[in-house]
Design a protein around this motif. Sequence first.
Motif, short mmCIF file in Angstrom:
data_model
loop_
_atom_site.label_atom_id
_atom_site.label_comp_id
_atom_site.label_asym_id
_atom_site.label_seq_id
_atom_site.Cartn_x
_atom_site.Cartn_y
_atom_site.Cartn_z
N LEU A 273 0.86 -1.18 0.00
CA LEU A 273 0.00 0.00 0.00
C LEU A 273 0.90 1.23 0.00
O LEU A 273 1.77 1.38 0.86
CB LEU A 273 -0.94 0.00 1.22
N GLU A 274 0.67 2.06 -0.99
CA GLU A 274 1.47 3.26 -1.16
C GLU A 274 0.66 4.43 -0.66
O GLU A 274 -0.42 4.70 -1.19
CB GLU A 274 1.83 3.41 -2.65
N MET A 275 1.15 5.09 0.36
CA MET A 275 0.30 6.10 1.00
C MET A 275 1.03 7.40 1.27
O MET A 275 2.25 7.48 1.24
CB MET A 275 -0.28 5.53 2.29
N ILE A 276 0.24 8.43 1.49
CA ILE A 276 0.74 9.70 1.99
C ILE A 276 0.17 9.87 3.40
O ILE A 276 -1.03 9.67 3.61
CB ILE A 276 0.27 10.89 1.12
N ILE A 277 1.03 10.21 4.35
CA ILE A 277 0.55 10.48 5.70
C ILE A 277 0.62 11.98 5.93
O ILE A 277 1.65 12.60 5.73
CB ILE A 277 1.40 9.74 6.76
N ASP A 278 -0.50 12.54 6.32
CA ASP A 278 -0.51 14.00 6.51
C ASP A 278 -0.16 14.36 7.95
O ASP A 278 0.14 13.50 8.78
CB ASP A 278 -1.84 14.60 6.03
N GLU A 279 -0.21 15.65 8.24
CA GLU A 279 0.26 16.12 9.55
C GLU A 279 -0.61 15.67 10.71
O GLU A 279 -0.19 15.70 11.86
CB GLU A 279 0.39 17.64 9.55
N ARG A 280 -1.85 15.25 10.40
CA ARG A 280 -2.72 14.72 11.47
C ARG A 280 -2.57 13.21 11.62
O ARG A 280 -3.34 12.57 12.31
CB ARG A 280 -4.19 15.05 11.14
N GLN A 281 -1.58 12.65 10.91
CA GLN A 281 -1.35 11.21 10.87
C GLN A 281 -2.46 10.46 10.17
O GLN A 281 -2.64 9.26 10.39
CB GLN A 281 -1.13 10.62 12.28
N HIS A 282 -3.20 11.14 9.30
CA HIS A 282 -4.19 10.45 8.48
C HIS A 282 -3.47 9.84 7.29
O HIS A 282 -2.61 10.46 6.68
CB HIS A 282 -5.27 11.43 7.99
N MET A 283 -3.85 8.60 6.96
CA MET A 283 -3.17 7.87 5.90
C MET A 283 -4.06 7.80 4.66
O MET A 283 -5.14 7.22 4.71
CB MET A 283 -2.82 6.47 6.40
N TYR A 284 -3.59 8.39 3.58
CA TYR A 284 -4.31 8.36 2.30
C TYR A 284 -3.61 7.37 1.38
O TYR A 284 -2.43 7.55 1.07
CB TYR A 284 -4.30 9.74 1.64
N THR A 285 -4.32 6.33 0.96
CA THR A 285 -3.69 5.34 0.09
C THR A 285 -3.81 5.79 -1.36
O THR A 285 -4.89 6.13 -1.84
CB THR A 285 -4.33 3.96 0.30
N ILE A 286 -2.66 5.78 -2.02
CA ILE A 286 -2.60 6.25 -3.40
C ILE A 286 -2.74 5.08 -4.35
O ILE A 286 -3.34 5.19 -5.41
CB ILE A 286 -1.23 6.95 -3.65
N GLU A 287 -2.18 3.94 -3.95
CA GLU A 287 -2.14 2.83 -4.89
C GLU A 287 -1.95 1.51 -4.15
O GLU A 287 -1.30 1.46 -3.11
CB GLU A 287 -0.96 3.04 -5.86
N ILE A 288 -2.54 0.46 -4.72
CA ILE A 288 -2.24 -0.91 -4.30
C ILE A 288 -1.32 -1.51 -5.35
O ILE A 288 -1.66 -1.49 -6.54
CB ILE A 288 -3.51 -1.78 -4.22
N SER A 289 -0.18 -2.04 -4.94
CA SER A 289 0.62 -2.86 -5.85
C SER A 289 0.43 -4.29 -5.42
O SER A 289 0.80 -4.66 -4.30
CB SER A 289 2.10 -2.48 -5.78
N ALA A 290 -0.11 -5.11 -6.31
CA ALA A 290 -0.52 -6.45 -5.90
C ALA A 290 0.57 -7.47 -6.19
O ALA A 290 0.31 -8.54 -6.73
CB ALA A 290 -1.82 -6.82 -6.61
N ARG A 291 1.81 -7.12 -5.82
CA ARG A 291 2.96 -8.00 -6.07
C ARG A 291 4.15 -7.42 -5.32
O ARG A 291 4.03 -6.38 -4.69
CB ARG A 291 3.25 -8.11 -7.56
N ILE A 292 5.29 -8.08 -5.40
CA ILE A 292 6.50 -7.57 -4.76
C ILE A 292 6.87 -6.21 -5.37
O ILE A 292 6.79 -6.03 -6.58
CB ILE A 292 7.66 -8.60 -4.92
N VAL A 293 7.23 -5.25 -4.53
CA VAL A 293 7.66 -3.94 -5.03
C VAL A 293 9.17 -3.79 -4.87
O VAL A 293 9.80 -4.46 -4.04
CB VAL A 293 6.93 -2.78 -4.30
N ALA A 294 9.75 -2.89 -5.66
CA ALA A 294 11.21 -2.75 -5.70
C ALA A 294 11.78 -2.23 -4.38
O ALA A 294 12.94 -2.48 -4.06
CB ALA A 294 11.62 -1.84 -6.85
N GLY A 295 10.96 -1.56 -3.59
CA GLY A 295 11.44 -1.06 -2.29
C GLY A 295 11.90 -2.17 -1.37
O GLY A 295 12.70 -1.95 -0.45
N THR A 296 11.42 -3.39 -1.61
CA THR A 296 11.85 -4.52 -0.78
C THR A 296 13.30 -4.89 -1.02
O THR A 296 13.90 -5.59 -0.19
CB THR A 296 10.97 -5.77 -1.03
#
Lengths: 345, 345, 345
Positions: A273-296
């Motif tokens: 789950l690729e998200m942006i967390i704002d200053e209130r610690q709310h998490m907005y999900t931008i995208e689901i990657s349904a497989r291994i991602v390169a960040g791993t």
Amino acid sequence: MKPWSKKPVIATLGSHSALQIAKGARDEGLHNLIVTIPKSTALYARYPCVNDVLEIESYGAFPSIEKKLRATNAIIVPHGSFVAYLGLKQHKEMNVAYFGNKNVLDWEFDRRKQRKWMEEASIVVPKLFSRNEGIDRPVIIKTFGAAGGSGYMLAKNNTDLKKYIKKMAGKQYILQEYIIGVPMYVHYFYSVMDKRLEILSIDRRYESNADGIGRLPIQHQTGLLEPSYTVVGNSPLSVRESLLPELYAMGERVITASKNLISPQGLFGPFCLEMIIDERQHMYTIEISARIVAGTNLFINGSPYADLFFDVPMSTGRRIAREISVAYKRKQLHKILHLDSHEKK
Amino acid sequence: MKPWSKKPVIATLGSHSALQIAKGARDEGLHNLIVTIPKSTALYARYPCVNDVLEIESYGAFPSIEKKLRATNAIIVPHGSFVAYLGLKQHKEMNVAYFGNKNVLDWEFDRRKQRKWMEEASIVVPKLFSRNEGIDRPVIIKTFGAAGGSGYMLAKNNTDLKKYIKKMAGKQYILQEYIIGVPMYVHYFYSVMDKRLEILSIDRRYESNADGIGRLPIQHQTGLLEPSYTVVGNSPLSVRESLLPELYAMGERVITASKNLISPQGLFGPFCLEMIIDERQHMYTIEISARIVAGTNLFINGSPYADLFFDVPMSTGRRIAREISVAYKRKQLHKILHLDSHEKK
Amino acid sequence: MKPWSKKPVIATLGSHSALQIAKGARDEGLHNLIVTIPKSTALYARYPCVNDVLEIESYGAFPSIEKKLRATNAIIVPHGSFVAYLGLKQHKEMNVAYFGNKNVLDWEFDRRKQRKWMEEASIVVPKLFSRNEGIDRPVIIKTFGAAGGSGYMLAKNNTDLKKYIKKMAGKQYILQEYIIGVPMYVHYFYSVMDKRLEILSIDRRYESNADGIGRLPIQHQTGLLEPSYTVVGNSPLSVRESLLPELYAMGERVITASKNLISPQGLFGPFCLEMIIDERQHMYTIEISARIVAGTNLFINGSPYADLFFDVPMSTGRRIAREISVAYKRKQLHKILHLDSHEKK
């Protein structure tokens, strides 16, 4: 599907996270095989953790080796380059045993379907604007399909927007509210064998030039830059522990929703789950990657989160191999494979 | 050079990456010795992985201990502080066995020679401007010699440039195109014993105040800042796997070019290519560091890239010790040492 | 205090760094127990390294379980959420064996006392301004108590300052010079058992939206943002080795000053100096955290600095457990516990 009599071989395309996947297989006692094109053969041949390299002339030649892959008991482990290099259609039509549920691919690729999936899972997402309504806040313009972040554009207002939209003629895109906050990519693994959801690691992308422009003071920025979001690497993160309960709940809702919307097998194995967390610690999900991602790839030698579950350095690639190995030993590979049409006959 | 009858001792100056080098030696079964000045003695004495600390009054006193170092079978492992503290001349004239090829030092220090080296290796570099021609894009003004990034200045146009150049009177410097993108430091190791080039890890520098100003919004930046590039630390990165083939090819071309240009032994052991990657994923190399860089200190407990080659946590410091240990056992130390004049007699 | 006849159990509140503390206990052969509220129970139950989860209805119910905790030989390991969730008074009045010196808590909480502590330790700090004198440089406005960075405000001049101060009615705050540089959080551990100060790891915080705004070019920033400093995660750093001697000296002076100012037992166990390093490599300490900080969660699977001392991956959580385990075996637990009033009777 007939029971697998021989130990499976882990096969993947030579790109993206292939080294991690290969090493993970070796560490779990499985043979690995990397299918790649001439310019990358030398790279994979260089690494002792890669067992075999199979060179094809171009990714388009993939169907020509399917018989060979089946003969070697190969299980394909997909990653982000499959759709990019093979195309969605060819990826889906691969006629080889496949780790994961291919029915998920359409829902990952099509941003409108993906959004429906997130809504079904009660995931908080940025507001979407339609082309004609105009915008009342900054938006990101995103084209369809995995493109490593390149081609994203930021429009602050309707004037910006009109200018950019002209450039997009003929392309499919969405207009997404730009959330002011910081990005975070959470790497999940759902194990069918262990019936357990695991957060294995977290990263943020390293984007050119978006992660460079902040190093320029304003007097040097003036007139210099439109930001671009080409992913060139990744860097590691940890997350506030008090956010973990919600992160696990989000992951579980995404899985449940996938079973309802997509197919009974649902989403399993690695996803992000690729998200942006704002200053209130709310998490907005931008995208689901349904497989291994390169960040791993940052966590080939272990991660703080995986270490909470495992006593050996457990990358996502190794986690996949362990799931396959366990399923093979239990004679339950059918539970974690998308059966190809050849096998089904 | 006579064969080494006794196990070598790894010696280095107490600074930069000395702790990593010492621990690496210990992990490979070699004794280590750190030569340092009074203010740092307590630091190195603090660590159980450091075997011996030899205090000298100032770095200028280094020649007075050379005989002692030779008597203990010391092999000097150089790092970025050698030139900074000893000066290029004293560094080259050290009369003790030395891991590496000292002939490389001139080519590393002199920016014009270094550029010739990169061109010989077909490495893409930023455009250089001569002092008198004027600039048509932003440039970085860089002085000669390793200075940890301090003293770099960014000139956006000819007006800026003139202002800065006045400050540079009497110093040697270059004017280098400022590439818009993100920095990446790739840590290589070329093993003479294994005839193998390895990428061991990747970092980015953490610079004050360049990495702090992006946290200030523009309304607070106005009139506040000229950026500075003092390196105070490092943070880890991974790179897109599809860039690895070219990164290996670049490293190999740099080695080949060094054999042609510098001396037949060429560049070996640790080195680093410092690059900017732009939004098209083009890699512009800014500098070659022909020795261990401080960014490797992030990976004393292993790195995702080293783990692809080795089954133990392999820092660059440990990799050096392993190379020395293997060469010693094979009676081939002469292949990886710059023989000092004493030994040659 | 009577000698502990049974092995201690490591207990903590379920938040902040509880997973790290639990895993650390397990790795050192100690049983662990996490006390948490309903919404977090599932999180801690999920992890095999957590031995027991004790659910309470709210943090206010903590006193009701103290007897139970004493009966299980629990030693409380405090972290940053104790004051936030229990309040300073309840935290101090907890009637259970406690790792650390509770007398330090007042000196950590009250920014004026903390400043006195830093001055006693000859730690360089940013200039403080009083409310009425006006400012001649940018300042950060900070409220009292650990708040994860939220609520900090940046005032560039007296006009800004007046605007913000109105919002602060009734709150305690300080006005602190804003140092232009980069942040660094150094994680120390002082072992009473080994009489040794150790730097175990280093991080920087990942703050929303301060770490996001630099990714926006100025044309998109205009009028958009006041920065906020909500900590949502952390990322790893290494520091220039030449700064380590002073970092150790600073840590030792902080400990010595604590013995003089606070109580003879002084500060021990984990603590953190939070600093800004400017372009001249001058280190300005912003805050002392007299306990484990969340940035250590990055290093559950080891850190480059801890590896210089230990041959196993040594997180701060595990280091705490090892200190307790050693003290228990030596029958010296009284040296590292703040004795609760119950035991003292």
